[in-house]
Each structure stands twice: as C-alpha cells, then as structure tokens.
Write a protein that holds these residues in place. Structure first.
Motif, PDB file in Angstrom:
ATOM      1  N   ALA A 134       0.819  -1.211   0.000  1.00  0.00           N
ATOM      2  CA  ALA A 134       0.000   0.000   0.000  1.00  0.00           C
ATOM      3  C   ALA A 134       0.854   1.261   0.000  1.00  0.00           C
ATOM      4  CB  ALA A 134      -0.928  -0.017   1.209  1.00  0.00           C
ATOM      5  N   GLN A 135       1.961   1.257   0.733  1.00  0.00           N
ATOM      6  CA  GLN A 135       2.804   2.447   0.846  1.00  0.00           C
ATOM      7  C   GLN A 135       3.652   2.686  -0.393  1.00  0.00           C
ATOM      8  OE1 GLN A 135       5.091   1.979   4.450  1.00  0.00           O
ATOM      9  NE2 GLN A 135       3.432   2.720   5.755  1.00  0.00           N
ATOM     10  N   ASN A 136       3.902   1.643  -1.173  1.00  0.00           N
ATOM     11  CA  ASN A 136       4.825   1.779  -2.305  1.00  0.00           C
ATOM     12  C   ASN A 136       4.148   1.665  -3.662  1.00  0.00           C
ATOM     13  OD1 ASN A 136       7.711   1.842  -1.067  1.00  0.00           O
ATOM     14  ND2 ASN A 136       6.627   0.254   0.068  1.00  0.00           N
ATOM     15  N   GLN A 137       2.839   1.575  -3.678  1.00  0.00           N
ATOM     16  CA  GLN A 137       2.115   1.407  -4.940  1.00  0.00           C
ATOM     17  C   GLN A 137       2.113   2.713  -5.714  1.00  0.00           C
ATOM     18  OE1 GLN A 137      -1.992   0.505  -4.395  1.00  0.00           O
ATOM     19  NE2 GLN A 137      -2.447   0.349  -6.574  1.00  0.00           N
ATOM     20  N   SER A 138       2.797   2.738  -6.842  1.00  0.00           N
ATOM     21  CA  SER A 138       2.775   3.933  -7.689  1.00  0.00           C
ATOM     22  C   SER A 138       2.714   3.584  -9.168  1.00  0.00           C
ATOM     23  CB  SER A 138       4.028   4.788  -7.413  1.00  0.00           C
ATOM     24  OG  SER A 138       5.203   4.080  -7.717  1.00  0.00           O
ATOM     25  N   GLN A 139       2.514   2.308  -9.479  1.00  0.00           N
ATOM     26  CA  GLN A 139       2.453   1.874 -10.874  1.00  0.00           C
ATOM     27  C   GLN A 139       1.036   1.467 -11.266  1.00  0.00           C
ATOM     28  OE1 GLN A 139       4.694   2.615 -12.891  1.00  0.00           O
ATOM     29  NE2 GLN A 139       6.423   1.235 -12.912  1.00  0.00           N
ATOM     30  N   GLY A 140       0.042   2.105 -10.668  1.00  0.00           N
ATOM     31  CA  GLY A 140      -1.333   1.801 -11.017  1.00  0.00           C
ATOM     32  C   GLY A 140      -1.921   0.699 -10.161  1.00  0.00           C
ATOM     33  N   PRO A 141      -3.102   0.215 -10.533  1.00  0.00           N
ATOM     34  CA  PRO A 141      -3.774  -0.827  -9.751  1.00  0.00           C
ATOM     35  C   PRO A 141      -2.960  -2.113  -9.662  1.00  0.00           C
ATOM     36  CG  PRO A 141      -5.281   0.201 -11.299  1.00  0.00           C
ATOM     37  CD  PRO A 141      -3.914   0.684 -11.660  1.00  0.00           C
ATOM     38  N   ILE A 142      -3.293  -2.927  -8.656  1.00  0.00           N
ATOM     39  CA  ILE A 142      -2.593  -4.191  -8.419  1.00  0.00           C
ATOM     40  C   ILE A 142      -3.616  -5.312  -8.279  1.00  0.00           C
ATOM     41  CG2 ILE A 142      -1.166  -5.491  -6.780  1.00  0.00           C
ATOM     42  CD1 ILE A 142       0.132  -2.869  -5.986  1.00  0.00           C
ATOM     43  N   VAL A 143      -3.316  -6.462  -8.855  1.00  0.00           N
ATOM     44  CA  VAL A 143      -4.041  -7.699  -8.582  1.00  0.00           C
ATOM     45  C   VAL A 143      -3.028  -8.694  -8.036  1.00  0.00           C
ATOM     46  CG1 VAL A 143      -5.283  -9.662  -9.575  1.00  0.00           C
ATOM     47  CG2 VAL A 143      -5.832  -7.337 -10.313  1.00  0.00           C
ATOM     48  N   LEU A 144      -3.371  -9.339  -6.936  1.00  0.00           N
ATOM     49  CA  LEU A 144      -2.478 -10.300  -6.296  1.00  0.00           C
ATOM     50  C   LEU A 144      -2.824 -11.720  -6.726  1.00  0.00           C
ATOM     51  CD1 LEU A 144      -2.446  -8.893  -2.644  1.00  0.00           C
ATOM     52  CD2 LEU A 144      -0.693  -8.587  -4.408  1.00  0.00           C
ATOM     53  N   LEU A 145      -1.794 -12.538  -6.900  1.00  0.00           N
ATOM     54  CA  LEU A 145      -1.953 -13.972  -7.117  1.00  0.00           C
ATOM     55  C   LEU A 145      -1.257 -14.713  -5.980  1.00  0.00           C
ATOM     56  CD1 LEU A 145      -1.201 -14.469 -10.937  1.00  0.00           C
ATOM     57  CD2 LEU A 145      -3.373 -13.931  -9.831  1.00  0.00           C
ATOM     58  N   GLY A 146      -1.617 -15.988  -5.792  1.00  0.00           N
ATOM     59  CA  GLY A 146      -0.865 -16.820  -4.864  1.00  0.00           C
ATOM     60  C   GLY A 146      -1.458 -16.934  -3.487  1.00  0.00           C
ATOM     61  N   GLU A 147      -0.701 -17.606  -2.611  1.00  0.00           N
ATOM     62  CA  GLU A 147      -1.213 -18.045  -1.320  1.00  0.00           C
ATOM     63  C   GLU A 147      -0.789 -17.144  -0.172  1.00  0.00           C
ATOM     64  OE1 GLU A 147       0.668 -19.983  -3.346  1.00  0.00           O
ATOM     65  OE2 GLU A 147      -0.870 -21.227  -4.262  1.00  0.00           O
ATOM     66  N   ARG A 148      -0.684 -15.846  -0.405  1.00  0.00           N
ATOM     67  CA  ARG A 148      -0.330 -14.919   0.663  1.00  0.00           C
ATOM     68  C   ARG A 148      -1.293 -13.744   0.680  1.00  0.00           C
ATOM     69  NH1 ARG A 148       3.904 -11.973   0.679  1.00  0.00           N
ATOM     70  NH2 ARG A 148       4.258 -12.107   2.918  1.00  0.00           N
ATOM     71  N   LEU A 149      -1.208 -12.970   1.747  1.00  0.00           N
ATOM     72  CA  LEU A 149      -1.873 -11.669   1.852  1.00  0.00           C
ATOM     73  C   LEU A 149      -3.380 -11.768   1.712  1.00  0.00           C
ATOM     74  CD1 LEU A 149       0.674  -9.689  -0.365  1.00  0.00           C
ATOM     75  CD2 LEU A 149       0.678  -9.901   2.107  1.00  0.00           C
ATOM     76  N   PHE A 150      -3.978 -12.715   2.431  1.00  0.00           N
ATOM     77  CA  PHE A 150      -5.428 -12.858   2.396  1.00  0.00           C
ATOM     78  C   PHE A 150      -6.088 -11.653   3.074  1.00  0.00           C
ATOM     79  CE2 PHE A 150      -3.830 -17.283   2.372  1.00  0.00           C
ATOM     80  CZ  PHE A 150      -4.326 -17.666   1.139  1.00  0.00           C
ATOM     81  N   GLY A 151      -7.254 -11.251   2.542  1.00  0.00           N
ATOM     82  CA  GLY A 151      -7.996 -10.148   3.134  1.00  0.00           C
ATOM     83  C   GLY A 151      -7.366  -8.792   2.895  1.00  0.00           C
ATOM     84  N   THR A 152      -6.643  -8.638   1.804  1.00  0.00           N
ATOM     85  CA  THR A 152      -5.962  -7.376   1.516  1.00  0.00           C
ATOM     86  C   THR A 152      -6.904  -6.397   0.806  1.00  0.00           C
ATOM     87  OG1 THR A 152      -5.234  -8.070  -0.679  1.00  0.00           O
ATOM     88  CG2 THR A 152      -3.819  -8.651   1.186  1.00  0.00           C
ATOM     89  N   PRO A 153      -6.532  -5.112   0.784  1.00  0.00           N
ATOM     90  CA  PRO A 153      -7.332  -4.125   0.047  1.00  0.00           C
ATOM     91  C   PRO A 153      -7.008  -4.113  -1.448  1.00  0.00           C
ATOM     92  CG  PRO A 153      -5.532  -3.027   1.151  1.00  0.00           C
ATOM     93  CD  PRO A 153      -5.455  -4.471   1.561  1.00  0.00           C
ATOM     94  N   PHE A 154      -6.756  -5.296  -1.999  1.00  0.00           N
ATOM     95  CA  PHE A 154      -6.486  -5.443  -3.430  1.00  0.00           C
ATOM     96  C   PHE A 154      -7.248  -6.663  -3.938  1.00  0.00           C
ATOM     97  CE2 PHE A 154      -2.622  -3.962  -1.281  1.00  0.00           C
ATOM     98  CZ  PHE A 154      -2.466  -2.717  -1.865  1.00  0.00           C
TER      99      PHE A 154
END
Length: 338
Positions: A134-154
C-alpha cells in the motif's frame, strides 16, 4: 544534477509513495509533520517536477506487468503464457518481471523504480506485507496472485490450497494407500506449505489414519532436485517403514521423487504411488504420467487480467474481491497404473 522523487524519499526517510502524494497535493494520506518534512526537502534539494513526464505517466500505455518469483518453475511460465494471451486479446502488452522472491525486486515493480511505464501490476508476492504494498504502490492498480496476503485491500485471485491438498491425499487413500509421505513441508517462501499440510492432515484424520511425522519431509525450494533428495531420504529407511504413496506439494518435486524411485528400482505406482499439484506440462509426459491437482490456469489469467484492466479503466469501483479459482483432480498412471 536532476533530483528525483526517490532522492527526496532517501533524504527524508519516507516512502516514494508519500513523496509522490505531497508533490501531487494528495495531503489527506500524509500527516502534517511528514508533509512539512517533505516540503522542506523539496525546497532544499531544489526539486523541479517534470510536467511532461508526469502527463505522460498519467496517460494509459496499455502495458501491464506480471511479477513472479521463479522463472525455473514451469507453473509460473504457464500462468504467464495464459496472462499474455488474455491481455493480448484485450490489446494490452505484458512485461514479465522475475523477482527471485526478493523484497527489493518486488518493491521495484511497485514503486516505478523499474524502468518501464505500466498501467498496472499482477503480483505474486513472496516477501511483501499489505502495508509495504500500500505504501509503495505507484504503478497503477494491483491484482495479487498466490497463497499470501489474504484479506488485503487489493483484488486477489487464488486456489483453495487446503482443499486441493485434501483432494490429492484422499485420492491416494481411496486407492488403498495407508503410509502416505508428504514432501514439501516447511521450507518454502510462502504460505502454501502450511495450507497444503493442513489438507494432507485433514484427509488422514477423516480416514482415521494416524499422522506419522517421520513421513513429513522438507522440500527445499520445491524444485526437482529437492523432491529427489527428499525421496532418497525416505527410501534409505528400513523397508518396513517405507511409504506406499507420496504426496508432493508441487509437480516439480513429484518429478524429482519419481526419478529417485526409478533409480532405487521401485515401481510406480505398484510399490509407491506419486501425486503432485500444478499440472505442469512435463508431468503429462513423464513415465508414468503424473497424477496431479490442476488449478484452472486459464481462469486465473482471465480473472487477473480482467480485474486489473477494469480497475485501470475505472470500470470497476466496488471494494476489492478475493476470488477462488476452481481446480480438479487429474488421475493418471502414477497413481492408477497403466
């Protein structure tokens, strides 16, 4: 000497995203003390915004990035191929960024320190937490894949790893296997090992089979050599304690395990049955063909690309979603026989 946002960030000790927010007047996300610190640094370092570059950055360039950890794992290559095909059909180009599961490389693709201009990023992260993204996002929207970061604001696309492992283990149990080893426990770079171990244990418990900790073997970095090494460790034990089946936490380790079984003179599946997860192409052409759990890679790609492009175009404004992608058992000769 030209001063960039990263120079101000380094000088003040705050993130590039925070500096960007101050430069662009987005003060609602920046505290007054931090804002004053950044503004003072801007003045002291004589930072001059590049108006032309900023205008160009804000224009859509129809370029996405897929950042993933392991180029040597065919699973990621197959997912990347599906993502590229899906994006191409929507007139987008995809840049592939191999991060080696290293934090600095994952951050680089998010902060714009990567030399490419992007509309958005599909990220399979193995090191970052939600706050870092969240603090380093500057390249536009993000979609996450994989088995980490459940319940994220993405938006997040993944399979149910616990259930996938349960299905794989239950398949072995249904074939009459009772001493089922698990290869891939513990030593890996994300949450997949613990989730797949849960599914393995669930299947054993449901069948009233006692968990034998001696059959739980680590899998290093989940490559072929790791699977072969783990299988040799199992085969070097007393014959009475040998497994009659092996559930490998991915197909690469399963292929390595099969090589070690052949090398030791045992038959697959008559002596030891083998199953994996991923359904990589190599497994279909192994001898015998590898039984596996197949994630729907085409659906993973379709969802990831569609969600990302809809966010980029402002067509998707609802809260981020976590979406489970289906999988299916592919029972082949390594468990069923010829």
């Amino acid at each position: 000497m030209t001063v960039h946002l990263k120079d101000i960030a380094a000088y003040t000790g705050v993130s590039i995203k925070t500096v960007s927010n101050v430069v662009n007047g987005n003060f609602e996300h920046v505290g007054p003390e931090t804002r004053a610190l950044v503004l003072e640094a801007i003045k002291k370092l004589n930072y001059k915004p590049n108006v032309a570059a900023r205008r160009l950055r804000n224009a859509q360039v129809s370029v996405l990035a897929f950042a993933f950890p392991d180029l040597s794992n065919p699973y990621f290559a197959e997912v990347a191929h599906a993502i590229i095909e899906t994006a191409s059909a929507m007139n987008y180009t995809v840049l592939l960024d191999y991060t080696f599961a290293q934090r600095d490389k994952e951050l680089a693709i998010l902060t714009g320190m990567s030399p490419h201009m992007l509309d958005g990023v599909i990220l399979d992260s193995h090191t970052l937490d939600v706050e870092s993204i969240a603090q380093n996002q500057s390249q536009g929207p993000i979609v996450l894949l994989g088995e980490r970061l459940f319940g994220t604001p993405f938006d997040h696309v993944f399979i149910d790893n616990t259930e996938a492992a349960y299905v794989a283990t239950k398949h072995l149990i249904d074939l009459g296997k009772r001493r089922i080893a698990a290869i891939g426990v513990q030593q890996a770079l994300n949450e997949a090992p613990s989730l797949r171990l849960q599914g393995y244990k669930k299947a054993l418990e449901e069948a009233n089979l006692l968990l034998d900790s001696s059959l739980l073997v680590t899998g290093g970095f989940w490559h072929r050599a790791d699977g072969a090494r783990a299988m040799r460790d199992l085969l070097n034990r007393e014959r009475a304690s040998l497994p009659d089946a092996v559930f490998c936490f991915n197909d690469l380790m399963a292929l390595g395990a099969m090589s070690a079984i052949h090398e030791a003179g045992y038959r697959i599946p008559e002596d030891i049955a083998v199953i994996g997860i991923d359904d990589i192409e190599d497994g279909r052409y192994a001898t015998p063909a590898l039984s596996t759990v197949e994630p729907d890679k085409q659906e993973i790609a379709r969802l990831a690309v569609t969600l990302l492009i809809e966010r980029i175009k402002g067509q998707r404004t609802q809260p981020p979603e976590s979406i489970l992608v289906p999988f299916r058992l592919q029972a082949r000769a390594s468990t069923l026989g010829r």
